[in-house]
Write a protein that holds these residues in place. Structure first.
Motif, PDB file in Angstrom:
ATOM      1  N   GLU A  85      -4.741   1.197  -0.585  1.00  0.00           N
ATOM      2  CA  GLU A  85      -4.488  -0.240  -0.555  1.00  0.00           C
ATOM      3  C   GLU A  85      -5.268  -0.925  -1.669  1.00  0.00           C
ATOM      4  OE1 GLU A  85      -5.579  -1.518   3.351  1.00  0.00           O
ATOM      5  OE2 GLU A  85      -4.239  -0.094   4.357  1.00  0.00           O
ATOM      6  N   GLY A  86      -5.070  -2.221  -1.801  1.00  0.00           N
ATOM      7  CA  GLY A  86      -5.822  -3.005  -2.764  1.00  0.00           C
ATOM      8  C   GLY A  86      -6.908  -3.815  -2.077  1.00  0.00           C
ATOM      9  N   LEU A  87      -8.018  -4.022  -2.772  1.00  0.00           N
ATOM     10  CA  LEU A  87      -9.138  -4.760  -2.205  1.00  0.00           C
ATOM     11  C   LEU A  87      -9.750  -5.654  -3.279  1.00  0.00           C
ATOM     12  CD1 LEU A  87     -10.784  -4.819   0.521  1.00  0.00           C
ATOM     13  CD2 LEU A  87     -12.475  -3.388  -0.662  1.00  0.00           C
ATOM     14  N   GLY A 110       0.823  -1.211   0.000  1.00  0.00           N
ATOM     15  CA  GLY A 110       0.000   0.000   0.000  1.00  0.00           C
ATOM     16  C   GLY A 110       0.849   1.250   0.000  1.00  0.00           C
ATOM     17  N   ILE A 111       0.254   2.370  -0.380  1.00  0.00           N
ATOM     18  CA  ILE A 111       0.917   3.675  -0.328  1.00  0.00           C
ATOM     19  C   ILE A 111       0.556   4.302   1.006  1.00  0.00           C
ATOM     20  CG2 ILE A 111       1.129   5.927  -1.421  1.00  0.00           C
ATOM     21  CD1 ILE A 111       0.198   4.607  -4.030  1.00  0.00           C
ATOM     22  N   ARG A 112       1.568   4.566   1.840  1.00  0.00           N
ATOM     23  CA  ARG A 112       1.320   5.015   3.213  1.00  0.00           C
ATOM     24  C   ARG A 112       2.158   6.242   3.552  1.00  0.00           C
ATOM     25  NH1 ARG A 112      -1.286   0.751   5.522  1.00  0.00           N
ATOM     26  NH2 ARG A 112      -1.011  -1.262   4.471  1.00  0.00           N
ATOM     27  N   HIS A 113       1.646   7.051   4.482  1.00  0.00           N
ATOM     28  CA  HIS A 113       2.402   8.190   4.990  1.00  0.00           C
ATOM     29  C   HIS A 113       3.417   7.707   6.022  1.00  0.00           C
ATOM     30  CE1 HIS A 113       3.099  12.166   6.932  1.00  0.00           C
ATOM     31  NE2 HIS A 113       2.830  12.615   5.715  1.00  0.00           N
ATOM     32  N   ARG A 119      -8.046  -8.014   1.497  1.00  0.00           N
ATOM     33  CA  ARG A 119      -7.032  -6.977   1.310  1.00  0.00           C
ATOM     34  C   ARG A 119      -5.918  -7.536   0.437  1.00  0.00           C
ATOM     35  NH1 ARG A 119      -8.089  -4.011   6.197  1.00  0.00           N
ATOM     36  NH2 ARG A 119      -6.307  -2.631   5.935  1.00  0.00           N
ATOM     37  N   LEU A 120      -5.496  -6.768  -0.575  1.00  0.00           N
ATOM     38  CA  LEU A 120      -4.498  -7.214  -1.536  1.00  0.00           C
ATOM     39  C   LEU A 120      -3.444  -6.131  -1.738  1.00  0.00           C
ATOM     40  CD1 LEU A 120      -6.924  -8.591  -4.283  1.00  0.00           C
ATOM     41  CD2 LEU A 120      -5.578  -9.974  -2.672  1.00  0.00           C
ATOM     42  N   PRO A 170      -8.166  -0.448  -6.223  1.00  0.00           N
ATOM     43  CA  PRO A 170      -7.557   0.336  -5.136  1.00  0.00           C
ATOM     44  C   PRO A 170      -8.657   0.980  -4.289  1.00  0.00           C
ATOM     45  CG  PRO A 170      -6.668   0.957  -7.295  1.00  0.00           C
ATOM     46  CD  PRO A 170      -7.901   0.148  -7.546  1.00  0.00           C
ATOM     47  N   ILE A 171      -8.349   1.225  -3.021  1.00  0.00           N
ATOM     48  CA  ILE A 171      -9.312   1.865  -2.119  1.00  0.00           C
ATOM     49  C   ILE A 171      -8.549   2.622  -1.044  1.00  0.00           C
ATOM     50  CG2 ILE A 171      -9.553  -0.034  -0.446  1.00  0.00           C
ATOM     51  CD1 ILE A 171     -12.671   0.492  -0.720  1.00  0.00           C
TER      52      ILE A 171
END
Length: 440
Positions: free
Chosen positions: A49-51, A37-40, A253-254, A66-67
């Motif tokens: 994240e992926g779903l 996922g792309i996170r701060h 979650r993916l 993505p979500i």
């Protein structure tokens, strides 16, 4: 000073500028090598994240996407007062990086928990204390309601309406804030991209009849002249039966790089078909905000959505047609949604059975049947130039009313009642409910 002039004059000192940059270039954001996922880097704010979703019996029974995962409850607060005896709301001009047209009319407080607890190390949120330390006797509404279930994973906002007290309308509001009467605010809903999504959500929480204390009371429309076609208990049973059949375990979650049909290229994430939406990166400069600049990912839809209510009178009582809709991120289960909630272009490659019911009736309605038709923006803090055409189409009662097993006719008052009972009414239906009040 008129509201249009106020908005135009404020653009010189309250603004955001969002420059699109590659996701890889976002300062303080990383792709988590383990979860994908792309996170701060702070671990706060939100992540992308992926779903994977499976909905047996749904026209599209499974997909991946993505979500946004933002596991905190934001605060949307509207402060009310009587100015010269007339009910008013304290509105702020707020620029969001994703807003179409820049400044929009926002609630008194519109903040995530990360914002108002100071994670961004910016200025304090004005008027926040009126909501966090509200006298219960002055609270008209305090509801935890869902955000966009298609793009947020289980996101909720606390929607509050609080009476400020008899002295509130006498003083000068903080810069960028203004008292507007509810009547004027409803008229402004007919202006494209002016009243923002969060304001519309809070407005939908107003009671249909005067409440106690009287200083907070704002009647949003005339009382309904008779009984509803279906009792509220019957509607609740319909919702709960559908929820008992759905299982949150059908979501998986993916990692973003394993989503079927999606790929990351040229600094963004998009679908192979070129439809739906993209995940993009933006670099923001701001004036009149708590902080002067930041980077973030955003969801950018490819086309304008359509939201519509079909409206008719049953034995003289106004009713609107709502559907029970399951969405990827709505963890409580299906919620009541507008008659039509879709982006038509997203269905061009799908079989006819998957296309939205009643879309043709809405888009082909005669001009004299259209009670409301305005393009309004979605949430501009996470979505970039996301807009939906809001339509309310009135049917001739003599022509009969359409029926569908996944839809029910409810009164506007019932929809408000269900709003106050729990997370039963989705964001898009609340947005249209505020617009319906503007037609009264």
């Amino acid at each position: 000073m008129s509201v249009p002039y106020w908005v135009t004059e404020a653009r010189e000192r309250i603004w955001t500028r969002a420059e699109q940059v590659p996701l890889e270039a976002l300062a303080d954001w990383d792709t988590d090598p383990a979860a994908g996922g792309i996170r701060h880097r702070s671990g706060r704010f939100f992540s992308v994240e992926g779903l994977g979703v499976r909905l047996p019996g749904h026209p599209v029974p499974h997909w991946q996407q993505p979500i946004i995962n933002q596991p905190e409850t934001g605060l949307l607060g509207l402060l009310t007062a009587r100015v010269d005896g007339v009910p008013h709301a304290l509105i702020q001009l707020k620029p969001e990086p994703g807003n179409w047209g820049g400044l929009q009319l926002s609630p008194t407080v519109q903040a995530t928990r990360s914002n108002y607890t100071g994670v961004h190390r910016g200025a304090q949120v004005p008027y926040l204390e009126h909501f966090l330390a509200a006298d219960p006797k002055r609270v008209t509404a305090d509801l935890r309601l869902s955000e966009h279930g298609s793009w947020f994973l289980g996101k909720r906002n606390r929607n509050m309406i609080v009476e400020a007290g008899p002295e509130a309308g006498a003083g000068e509001p903080a810069p960028g804030f203004r008292w507007l009467s509810f009547a004027e605010l409803r008229r402004l809903l007919a202006v494209d991209d002016l009243v923002n999504m969060d304001t519309r959500s809070v407005l939908s929480c107003l009671p249909a009849v005067p409440a106690v204390p009287a200083g907070t009371a704002v009647a949003v429309g005339p009382a309904e002249p008779g009984p509803a076609l279906h009792g509220t208990g019957e509607i609740l049973g319909w919702i709960n039966r559908a929820r008992s059949r759905s299982r949150t375990g059908l979501r998986e979650r993916l990692p973003l790089d394993r989503l079927a049909g999606w790929r990351r290229a040229d600094g963004r994430i998009g679908h192979d078909s070129g439809r739906f939406f993209e995940v993009i990166g933006v670099r923001v400069e701001a004036a009149g905000r708590e902080v002067g600049g930041w980077d973030q990912p955003m969801i950018a839809p490819r086309h304008t959505g359509v939201l519509a209510f079909l409206l008719t009178r049953i034995d003289g009582v106004p009713h609107i047609l709502v559907q029970l809709r399951a969405e990827a991120g709505a963890l409580a289960g299906p919620e009541l949604a507008p008659t039509v909630q879709c982006t038509p272009e997203n269905y061009e490659l799908l079989p006819a059975a998957a296309r939205p019911a009643f879309l043709a009736e809405v888009l082909g309605a005669a001009p004299e049947a259209v009670r409301f038709d305005t393009v309004l923006s979605d949430e501009g803090g996470r979505f970039h130039h996301s807009r939906s055409r809001h339509l309310i189409v009135e049917l001739d009662p003599a022509a009969g009313r359409p029926e569908h097993p996944d839809y029910r006719w409810v009164t506007p008052g019932q929809l408000r009642e269900l709003l106050h009972l729990g997370p039963y009414v989705n964001m898009q239906a609340r947005s249209l409910l505020a617009c319906l009040d503007a037609t009264c």
